[in-house]
Design a protein around this motif. Sequence first.
Motif, mmCIF file in Angstrom:
data_model
loop_
_atom_site.group_PDB
_atom_site.id
_atom_site.type_symbol
_atom_site.label_atom_id
_atom_site.label_comp_id
_atom_site.label_asym_id
_atom_site.label_seq_id
_atom_site.Cartn_x
_atom_site.Cartn_y
_atom_site.Cartn_z
ATOM 1 N N TRP A 103 -70.044 28.409 -34.232
ATOM 2 C CA TRP A 103 -69.444 29.520 -33.496
ATOM 3 C C TRP A 103 -70.534 30.383 -32.855
ATOM 4 C CZ3 TRP A 103 -69.507 34.896 -33.773
ATOM 5 C CH2 TRP A 103 -68.495 35.552 -33.064
ATOM 6 N N LEU B 141 -68.740 25.627 -23.043
ATOM 7 C CA LEU B 141 -67.497 26.127 -23.630
ATOM 8 C C LEU B 141 -67.752 26.972 -24.873
ATOM 9 C CD1 LEU B 141 -64.340 26.015 -23.756
ATOM 10 C CD2 LEU B 141 -64.602 23.938 -25.139
ATOM 11 N N CYS C 27 -58.923 22.787 -23.907
ATOM 12 C CA CYS C 27 -60.198 23.036 -23.218
ATOM 13 C C CYS C 27 -61.268 22.055 -23.666
ATOM 14 C CB CYS C 27 -60.666 24.468 -23.491
ATOM 15 S SG CYS C 27 -59.904 25.724 -22.433
ATOM 16 N N GLU C 28 -61.282 21.761 -24.967
ATOM 17 C CA GLU C 28 -62.311 20.869 -25.502
ATOM 18 C C GLU C 28 -62.195 19.457 -24.934
ATOM 19 O OE1 GLU C 28 -62.020 24.296 -28.235
ATOM 20 O OE2 GLU C 28 -60.562 23.023 -27.214
ATOM 21 N N ASN D 43 -60.824 26.329 -33.290
ATOM 22 C CA ASN D 43 -60.288 25.068 -32.780
ATOM 23 C C ASN D 43 -59.493 24.426 -33.911
ATOM 24 O OD1 ASN D 43 -59.894 22.342 -32.111
ATOM 25 N ND2 ASN D 43 -61.850 22.183 -31.018
ATOM 26 N N THR E 69 -62.623 30.712 -24.034
ATOM 27 C CA THR E 69 -61.192 30.593 -24.289
ATOM 28 C C THR E 69 -60.810 31.185 -25.638
ATOM 29 O OG1 THR E 69 -59.304 29.061 -24.408
ATOM 30 C CG2 THR E 69 -61.402 28.270 -25.296
ATOM 31 N N THR E 70 -59.605 31.733 -25.684
ATOM 32 C CA THR E 70 -59.030 32.203 -26.947
ATOM 33 C C THR E 70 -58.030 31.187 -27.482
ATOM 34 O OG1 THR E 70 -57.382 33.455 -25.674
ATOM 35 C CG2 THR E 70 -59.328 34.655 -26.444
ATOM 36 N N ASN E 71 -57.821 30.090 -26.769
ATOM 37 C CA ASN E 71 -56.888 29.054 -27.206
ATOM 38 C C ASN E 71 -57.524 28.197 -28.291
ATOM 39 O OD1 ASN E 71 -55.284 30.061 -25.200
ATOM 40 N ND2 ASN E 71 -55.474 28.314 -23.838
ATOM 41 N N VAL E 72 -56.695 27.718 -29.218
ATOM 42 C CA VAL E 72 -57.204 26.901 -30.323
ATOM 43 C C VAL E 72 -56.609 25.492 -30.291
ATOM 44 C CG1 VAL E 72 -57.505 28.942 -31.780
ATOM 45 C CG2 VAL E 72 -55.374 27.628 -31.947
ATOM 46 N N SER F 206 -65.194 28.448 -27.746
ATOM 47 C CA SER F 206 -63.846 28.585 -28.310
ATOM 48 C C SER F 206 -63.880 29.750 -29.293
ATOM 49 C CB SER F 206 -63.423 27.286 -28.999
ATOM 50 O OG SER F 206 -63.417 26.213 -28.082
#
Length: 293
Positions: free
Chosen positions: A196, A127, A118-119, A133, A111-114, A129
Amino acid sequence: MVQQITAKIKQLAEQISLADAIVIGVGSGLSSAAGYNHYHWMPSMEKYLEDFKMYYGVSSPFAGFYYCYSSMEQQWAYYTRYIYSMWHLPTGQPYLDLKEIVDGKDYFVLTTNVDMQCERVFPKERLCSFQGNIGYFQCSQPCHDHLYENHEIIEKMNQEIKSIALSPELVPRCPKCGRIMVPWVRDDTFLEGSDWKSSVKRYEDFLSDYLIQQPEKKVLFLELGVGEMTPSIIKLPFWSMASKNSQVFYACLNLEVSSAPEHLKGRSMYITGDLADVLNELRKQIEERKNIK
């Protein structure tokens, strides 16, 4: 048009049933479908940030995040309220539906969402990220390889916001070097540290396992709400990997029409529509298949 979309959803349910593994790419469109649009004001987030919106005239939550404030105290007041909203907004239904859709399958989520959505629904080992995050702080240097969960400190800081600013002593500072901390979100100071790197390796290992070690396995690349702001992270690699392996099927779900590469004809599909509705119907289709079995 509705019948056409329903037929495509049934086709996608069949692909999910056939897949040995599913690689999921989650973009901002999935959070938008949940009511958490970071690029436009929506009621769910506006209720937390309305005072900042009115004072600064920012066009969106993200515009406020990257606004050029006149002081660090003002900037951190916005950061605080923004992050506070992320901790307090409920898990979006599209994310819950997605979790149910892939239940029982071997899958991995990139995912590119922060925004922590998703977490909340996917375990750490499944996962990556990639852009960070917002639930963590890092040193702005960064002087050391450590991330700090910020839930408790954000709760305290939010209570101390006065006149859309924080007192200087409340701006978080690195416990090692004393520099100001920053949210762990992709920018020129972003910490690509051990956490990361480990998540990226998990993703790469998952791909290697199915695309290289077991090339005969059927793999579904499922792209959800990915725009064209950073296509090099999800969209373009998905196209490339799908084109190189005949056992890969690529599916793109988005609110708007997306590009369709010619070389994936026959092994790809595109469903255009509200992701909340599409995933809800897809979950029902998957449940029906399980009940029949």
